[in-house]
Design a protein around this motif. Sequence first.
Motif, mmCIF file in Angstrom:
data_model
loop_
_atom_site.group_PDB
_atom_site.id
_atom_site.type_symbol
_atom_site.label_atom_id
_atom_site.label_comp_id
_atom_site.label_asym_id
_atom_site.label_seq_id
_atom_site.Cartn_x
_atom_site.Cartn_y
_atom_site.Cartn_z
ATOM 1 N N GLU A 190 2.821 15.014 -39.448
ATOM 2 C CA GLU A 190 3.515 16.021 -40.434
ATOM 3 C C GLU A 190 4.022 15.273 -41.500
ATOM 4 O OE1 GLU A 190 6.303 18.124 -38.192
ATOM 5 O OE2 GLU A 190 4.995 18.816 -36.760
ATOM 6 N N LEU A 191 4.575 14.053 -41.245
ATOM 7 C CA LEU A 191 5.310 13.290 -42.461
ATOM 8 C C LEU A 191 4.058 12.876 -43.332
ATOM 9 C CD1 LEU A 191 7.640 10.730 -40.516
ATOM 10 C CD2 LEU A 191 8.329 12.663 -42.047
ATOM 11 N N GLU A 192 2.708 12.538 -43.069
ATOM 12 C CA GLU A 192 1.666 12.334 -43.924
ATOM 13 C C GLU A 192 1.243 13.524 -44.698
ATOM 14 O OE1 GLU A 192 -1.707 10.531 -41.794
ATOM 15 O OE2 GLU A 192 -0.682 8.864 -41.240
ATOM 16 N N ALA A 220 5.940 9.772 -19.276
ATOM 17 C CA ALA A 220 6.771 9.823 -20.047
ATOM 18 C C ALA A 220 6.676 9.150 -21.781
ATOM 19 C CB ALA A 220 8.155 9.398 -19.915
ATOM 20 N N LEU A 221 6.104 7.801 -21.601
ATOM 21 C CA LEU A 221 5.580 7.198 -22.549
ATOM 22 C C LEU A 221 4.744 7.988 -23.528
ATOM 23 C CD1 LEU A 221 6.153 3.356 -21.819
ATOM 24 C CD2 LEU A 221 7.465 4.535 -23.273
ATOM 25 N N SER A 222 3.535 8.433 -22.665
ATOM 26 C CA SER A 222 2.527 9.217 -23.084
ATOM 27 C C SER A 222 2.923 10.419 -23.849
ATOM 28 C CB SER A 222 1.528 9.465 -21.884
ATOM 29 O OG SER A 222 0.255 10.191 -22.744
ATOM 30 N N GLU A 263 4.206 12.911 -29.218
ATOM 31 C CA GLU A 263 5.118 13.674 -30.012
ATOM 32 C C GLU A 263 5.346 12.779 -31.310
ATOM 33 O OE1 GLU A 263 10.116 13.808 -29.324
ATOM 34 O OE2 GLU A 263 8.838 14.717 -27.685
ATOM 35 N N VAL A 264 5.411 11.676 -31.335
ATOM 36 C CA VAL A 264 5.448 10.632 -32.504
ATOM 37 C C VAL A 264 4.327 10.693 -33.345
ATOM 38 C CG1 VAL A 264 5.784 8.361 -33.290
ATOM 39 C CG2 VAL A 264 7.231 8.873 -31.430
ATOM 40 N N THR A 265 3.025 10.915 -32.933
ATOM 41 C CA THR A 265 1.905 10.986 -33.605
ATOM 42 C C THR A 265 1.866 12.427 -34.406
ATOM 43 O OG1 THR A 265 0.799 9.876 -31.724
ATOM 44 C CG2 THR A 265 -0.623 11.114 -33.345
ATOM 45 N N THR A 266 2.344 13.354 -33.418
ATOM 46 C CA THR A 266 2.679 14.688 -34.276
ATOM 47 C C THR A 266 3.459 14.521 -35.320
ATOM 48 O OG1 THR A 266 2.064 15.807 -32.079
ATOM 49 C CG2 THR A 266 2.953 17.044 -34.125
#
Length: 143
Positions: free
Chosen positions: A121-123, A107-109, A114-117
């Motif tokens: 996108e934010l960058e 779940a953490l992976s 998801e957070v990396t994606t």
Amino acid sequence: MVIADECCQSSADITLADEVGDVAIDQYMQVVGLRLASLGRSREKIHRKFVEKKEDPSFREELALKTAKISELEVKLAEVEKYLKDVKDSYAKDVEDLKKKEADLSALSARMIEVTTQLKELEKNKQGEILDSFLEGFERASV
């Protein structure tokens, strides 16, 4: 007697008995009888030794020692079985905990991906905003 005559006697035995005569057969039967009595007496002596051995105090002491040793080994066996049961239960609990931790890790992976994606996108959005702000700045400067 009829069955014994038909089943137990052969013609060769009857012929032999007729040839040697009653005296030889009686002597043979005496020898066989004495041998049977001797065998019976030998078995009687063996049985008596066995009974005397049972009544022998050293035999009783030996039996008591062996009985005590058996009891001691049964107690040790029970302790070892209990220990093994505890180890097995502990192992089962550890396996269950490991499965839970593996599920949490999965779940953490997934969350990390998801957070990396989202971060990427934010960058991209941030770079686009920076370029837009430079363009606005250039457009203001040129006006």
